[in-house]
Scaffold this active site. Structure first.
Site, PDB file in Angstrom:
ATOM      1  N   GLY A 129      20.362   9.843 -21.281  1.00 24.84           N
ATOM      2  CA  GLY A 129      19.914   8.828 -22.227  1.00 24.84           C
ATOM      3  C   GLY A 129      19.229   7.657 -21.563  1.00 24.84           C
ATOM      4  O   GLY A 129      19.291   6.532 -22.055  1.00 24.84           O
ATOM      5  N   GLY A 130      18.579   7.910 -20.450  1.00 26.14           N
ATOM      6  CA  GLY A 130      17.872   6.855 -19.728  1.00 26.14           C
ATOM      7  C   GLY A 130      16.635   6.385 -20.468  1.00 26.14           C
ATOM      8  O   GLY A 130      16.275   6.886 -21.537  1.00 26.14           O
ATOM      9  N   HIS A 167      -0.188   6.520  -7.419  1.00 29.74           N
ATOM     10  CA  HIS A 167      -1.347   7.406  -7.577  1.00 29.74           C
ATOM     11  C   HIS A 167      -2.612   6.620  -7.221  1.00 29.74           C
ATOM     12  O   HIS A 167      -3.106   5.832  -8.036  1.00 29.74           O
ATOM     13  CB  HIS A 167      -1.433   7.928  -9.015  1.00 29.74           C
ATOM     14  CG  HIS A 167      -0.341   8.877  -9.383  1.00 29.74           C
ATOM     15  ND1 HIS A 167      -0.346  10.199  -8.984  1.00 29.74           N
ATOM     16  CD2 HIS A 167       0.800   8.693 -10.099  1.00 29.74           C
ATOM     17  CE1 HIS A 167       0.744  10.792  -9.450  1.00 29.74           C
ATOM     18  NE2 HIS A 167       1.454   9.904 -10.121  1.00 29.74           N
ATOM     19  N   HIS A 183       5.784  11.602   9.135  1.00 23.04           N
ATOM     20  CA  HIS A 183       7.009  12.267   9.578  1.00 23.04           C
ATOM     21  C   HIS A 183       7.654  11.555  10.762  1.00 23.04           C
ATOM     22  O   HIS A 183       8.884  11.567  10.891  1.00 23.04           O
ATOM     23  CB  HIS A 183       6.722  13.733   9.895  1.00 23.04           C
ATOM     24  CG  HIS A 183       6.726  14.613   8.684  1.00 23.04           C
ATOM     25  ND1 HIS A 183       7.859  15.264   8.249  1.00 23.04           N
ATOM     26  CD2 HIS A 183       5.746  14.929   7.794  1.00 23.04           C
ATOM     27  CE1 HIS A 183       7.579  15.946   7.150  1.00 23.04           C
ATOM     28  NE2 HIS A 183       6.304  15.766   6.856  1.00 23.04           N
ATOM     29  N   HIS A 239       5.694   9.216  -2.960  1.00 21.78           N
ATOM     30  CA  HIS A 239       6.902   9.052  -3.768  1.00 21.78           C
ATOM     31  C   HIS A 239       8.025   8.600  -2.848  1.00 21.78           C
ATOM     32  O   HIS A 239       8.148   9.081  -1.721  1.00 21.78           O
ATOM     33  CB  HIS A 239       7.277  10.388  -4.427  1.00 21.78           C
ATOM     34  CG  HIS A 239       8.714  10.459  -4.866  1.00 21.78           C
ATOM     35  ND1 HIS A 239       9.656  11.215  -4.193  1.00 21.78           N
ATOM     36  CD2 HIS A 239       9.374   9.870  -5.892  1.00 21.78           C
ATOM     37  CE1 HIS A 239      10.825  11.087  -4.795  1.00 21.78           C
ATOM     38  NE2 HIS A 239      10.682  10.284  -5.820  1.00 21.78           N
ATOM     39  N   VAL A 242      15.434   5.649  -3.501  1.00 21.48           N
ATOM     40  CA  VAL A 242      16.746   5.445  -2.876  1.00 21.48           C
ATOM     41  C   VAL A 242      17.713   5.074  -3.991  1.00 21.48           C
ATOM     42  O   VAL A 242      17.395   4.260  -4.858  1.00 21.48           O
ATOM     43  CB  VAL A 242      16.727   4.362  -1.777  1.00 21.48           C
ATOM     44  CG1 VAL A 242      16.175   4.922  -0.478  1.00 21.48           C
ATOM     45  CG2 VAL A 242      15.924   3.130  -2.182  1.00 21.48           C
ATOM     46  N   ARG A 243      18.892   5.666  -3.970  1.00 19.17           N
ATOM     47  CA  ARG A 243      19.799   5.496  -5.104  1.00 19.17           C
ATOM     48  C   ARG A 243      21.255   5.659  -4.676  1.00 19.17           C
ATOM     49  O   ARG A 243      21.557   6.278  -3.650  1.00 19.17           O
ATOM     50  CB  ARG A 243      19.481   6.520  -6.195  1.00 19.17           C
ATOM     51  CG  ARG A 243      19.615   7.954  -5.733  1.00 19.17           C
ATOM     52  CD  ARG A 243      19.072   8.952  -6.740  1.00 19.17           C
ATOM     53  NE  ARG A 243      19.193  10.320  -6.250  1.00 19.17           N
ATOM     54  CZ  ARG A 243      18.303  10.918  -5.462  1.00 19.17           C
ATOM     55  NH1 ARG A 243      17.210  10.263  -5.076  1.00 19.17           N
ATOM     56  NH2 ARG A 243      18.483  12.160  -5.057  1.00 19.17           N
TER      57      ARG A 243
END
Length: 305
Positions: free
Chosen positions: A263-264, A101, A150, A111, A114-115
């Site tokens: 439960g993170g 921000h 883009h 934002h 990657v996961r």
């Protein structure tokens, strides 16, 4: 069948976080707080992570970049919507997620995530899939910023097939949409989830290409906009638009829901929240103003390339 290698993914993600945090500190001139954390024994999730956050900086009012690697006994419902056969399986999840921000209203919010998620069904091979993407949320729109962002996204996906950018771009437009407002969150970018095409090696390569494209996509935009003068009017509109960001993340974002359902670590999950935001009843921008142009020309679904 390809061997999965979650350890290699974890090594890459830690290195990516280090590179991004170093770039944030160099651009801002401030220093990120580094908070290494470990889940307590007996908690639903086990694992660890590193949260890096810069607050009150010259460039960034709040910039958070987190890495986490956790294991859990059962996949939460948000992770098995498209894979019901894996419902209830143990899992391992790891990723890097960031939201920046900026202080200057002319510098857009960004934002990136990657996961990898690996289901670990008993007596069967792990099932791995990848997700992530990046998207840009300006308060004041600039065509050249949108085209640049883009273009970098498209080029990152080009080695994986000509279909990937248009597909992931559309997915991003559809995902980052505030249904209760009938409004796009920003100018989009790319988004993908549950990606396992071509097996583990291809998915991991695509993840790396997206992660490595983040700084080239965002840093040039910062440099173009950070010195633009602004005042109370721009600040008020920035805070109002940040309110939309809060609404999306709390009401619609699957990542937020996944983290809270499983439960993170709440402080890390809510890293995306702005430090300040505001709401106003039925606020309408002045016709012909830059604020009105955001709605008519930028936070609409359109082809930027």
């Amino acid at each position: 069948m390809q061997q999965t290698n979650p350890a290699a993914v974890g090594d890459y993600l830690r290195k990516l976080q280090q590179e991004i945090v170093a770039a944030v500190e160099a651009a801002d001139g401030g220093t990120c707080v580094r908070d290494a954390w470990q889940k307590e024994p007996g908690e639903a999730l086990q694992g660890s992570g590193l949260t890096c956050i810069l607050e009150g900086g010259a460039l960034f009012e709040r910039a958070g970049c987190g890495f986490s690697q956790v294991r859990g006994p059962r996949l939460p419902p948000s992770a098995t919507q498209n894979r019901p056969e894996l419902a209830g399986a143990p899992f391992e999840a790891m990723g890097v997620s960031l939201v920046f921000h900026p202080r200057n209203p002319y510098v857009p919010i960004v934002h990136m995530n990657v996961r990898m998620l690996a289901a670990l069904p008993e007596g069967k091979d792990p099932v791995c899939w990848f997700g992530g993407g990046m998207d840009l949320t300006p308060c004041y729109g600039f065509e050249d910023d949108a085209v640049h962002f883009h273009t970098v996204c498209r080029d990152a996906l080009a080695p994986f097939g000509d279909d990937k950018y248009p597909r992931f771009k559309t997915w991003c437009d559809e995902y980052f949409f505030l249904k209760h407002r009938n409004e796009q969150r920003g100018i989009g970018g790319i988004f993908f989830d549950d990606f396992a095409e071509g097996g583990f090696d291809n998915g991991f390569a695509l993840l790396r290409s997206v992660g490595n494209a983040f700084l080239p996509a965002y840093l040039p935009i910062i440099e173009r906009r950070r010195a633009m003068p602004w005042g109370e009017r721009e600040r008020a509109f920035q805070l109002y638009r940040r309110g939309r960001y809060v609404e999306f993340n709390l009401v619609w974002d699957r990542g937020t829901h996944f983290g809270l359902q499983s439960g993170g670590r709440t402080e890390s999950i809510l890293l995306s929240m702005p430090p300040l935001a505001s709401w106003a009843y039925q606020q309408q921008p002045e016709p012909g103003s830059p604020e009105a142009a955001l709605y008519s020309d930028f936070i609409v679904r359109r082809d930027w390339l």
